[in-house]
Design a protein around this motif. Sequence first.
Motif, PDB file in Angstrom:
ATOM      1  N   SER A  98       0.894  -1.091  -0.056  1.00  8.40           N
ATOM      2  CA  SER A  98       0.096  -0.087  -0.024  1.00  8.40           C
ATOM      3  C   SER A  98       0.927   1.240  -0.038  1.00  8.40           C
ATOM      4  O   SER A  98       0.404   2.213  -0.465  1.00  8.40           O
ATOM      5  N   LYS A 129       4.045   1.427  -1.051  1.00  2.91           N
ATOM      6  CA  LYS A 129       4.561   1.638  -2.491  1.00  2.91           C
ATOM      7  C   LYS A 129       3.778   2.136  -3.547  1.00  2.91           C
ATOM      8  O   LYS A 129       3.982   3.417  -4.348  1.00  2.91           O
ATOM      9  N   LEU A 130       2.417   1.898  -3.589  1.00  2.00           N
ATOM     10  CA  LEU A 130       1.331   2.222  -4.448  1.00  2.00           C
ATOM     11  C   LEU A 130       1.398   3.789  -4.252  1.00  2.00           C
ATOM     12  O   LEU A 130       1.233   4.624  -5.120  1.00  2.00           O
ATOM     13  N   ARG A 131       1.141   4.147  -2.848  1.00  2.00           N
ATOM     14  CA  ARG A 131       0.991   5.403  -2.462  1.00  2.00           C
ATOM     15  C   ARG A 131       1.979   6.470  -3.006  1.00  2.00           C
ATOM     16  O   ARG A 131       1.824   7.615  -3.509  1.00  2.00           O
ATOM     17  N   THR A 179       4.199   5.882  -5.407  1.00  2.00           N
ATOM     18  CA  THR A 179       4.326   5.907  -6.895  1.00  2.00           C
ATOM     19  C   THR A 179       3.109   6.869  -7.236  1.00  2.00           C
ATOM     20  O   THR A 179       3.312   7.832  -8.183  1.00  2.00           O
ATOM     21  N   TRP A 180       1.951   6.977  -6.854  1.00  2.00           N
ATOM     22  CA  TRP A 180       0.910   7.808  -7.009  1.00  2.00           C
ATOM     23  C   TRP A 180       1.215   9.194  -6.874  1.00  2.00           C
ATOM     24  O   TRP A 180       1.294  10.044  -7.549  1.00  2.00           O
ATOM     25  N   LEU A 181       2.043   9.665  -5.644  1.00  2.00           N
ATOM     26  CA  LEU A 181       2.392  11.056  -5.352  1.00  2.00           C
ATOM     27  C   LEU A 181       3.575  11.232  -6.240  1.00  2.00           C
ATOM     28  O   LEU A 181       3.800  12.382  -6.620  1.00  2.00           O
ATOM     29  N   GLU A 182       4.465  10.567  -6.516  1.00  2.00           N
ATOM     30  CA  GLU A 182       5.511  10.883  -7.505  1.00  2.00           C
ATOM     31  C   GLU A 182       4.900  11.267  -9.077  1.00  2.00           C
ATOM     32  O   GLU A 182       5.360  12.171  -9.621  1.00  2.00           O
ATOM     33  N   ARG A 183       3.916  10.527  -9.386  1.00  2.00           N
ATOM     34  CA  ARG A 183       3.267  10.737 -10.606  1.00  2.00           C
ATOM     35  C   ARG A 183       2.500  12.106 -10.571  1.00  2.00           C
ATOM     36  O   ARG A 183       2.801  12.973 -11.438  1.00  2.00           O
ATOM     37  N   GLN A 184       1.875  12.436  -9.418  1.00  2.00           N
ATOM     38  CA  GLN A 184       1.347  13.738  -9.291  1.00  2.00           C
ATOM     39  C   GLN A 184       2.351  14.938  -9.478  1.00  2.00           C
ATOM     40  O   GLN A 184       2.019  15.743  -9.786  1.00  2.00           O
ATOM     41  N   GLU A 207       3.423  15.645 -12.960  1.00  2.00           N
ATOM     42  CA  GLU A 207       2.541  16.069 -13.719  1.00  2.00           C
ATOM     43  C   GLU A 207       2.531  17.750 -13.239  1.00  2.00           C
ATOM     44  O   GLU A 207       2.268  18.543 -14.005  1.00  2.00           O
TER      45      GLU A 207
END
Length: 120
Positions: free
Chosen positions: A23, A25-27, A29-34, A37
Motif C-alpha cells: 500500500s 509503495k502504491l501511494r 508511486t501515485w504521489l511521484e506521478r502527481q 504532472e
Amino acid sequence: MADAYRCGYQEGRESGARSSSESSKLRITWLERQVEELRQRLDKETRIHEIGGDQVVDVGGYAYRWRGETPLEVGDRVLLPENYVSRLKHGPGPLEATVTSLGTTYQGPLAFVLGRMDRN
C-alpha cells in the motif's frame, strides 16, 4: 494448540506487514506521478521561448539567448562565451556545446550564444 495460535499470529502479522508495504509503495508511486504532472504543468505555464525577439535555448542546464537568423534546434552545436565555470572546467576561451532543449523557466539575465557550429 499454543503452537497453532503462534503460527497463525505470525502469519497474520507477516501478511499485514506485506499489505502495508505494498500500500505504501502504491501511494509513493501515485504521489511521484502527481508531482511530475504538476512540475510539467508549471514548466509549461512559465517556460519562456523568446525574449525581446531573441530565441531562448537551454544548453546543458543553462539558458542562453540566440539572435541568429535561423532558429536553433535541439541537437545543434553552438559556441558559448567563456564564463568562470567554463574557464575552470575547460580552460580559457569560448566553449562548444549542444542545445539540449528550447526555452527556459529561468527568469534572470542570459548570456548570448556566440554562434552556431556548421551542421555536418
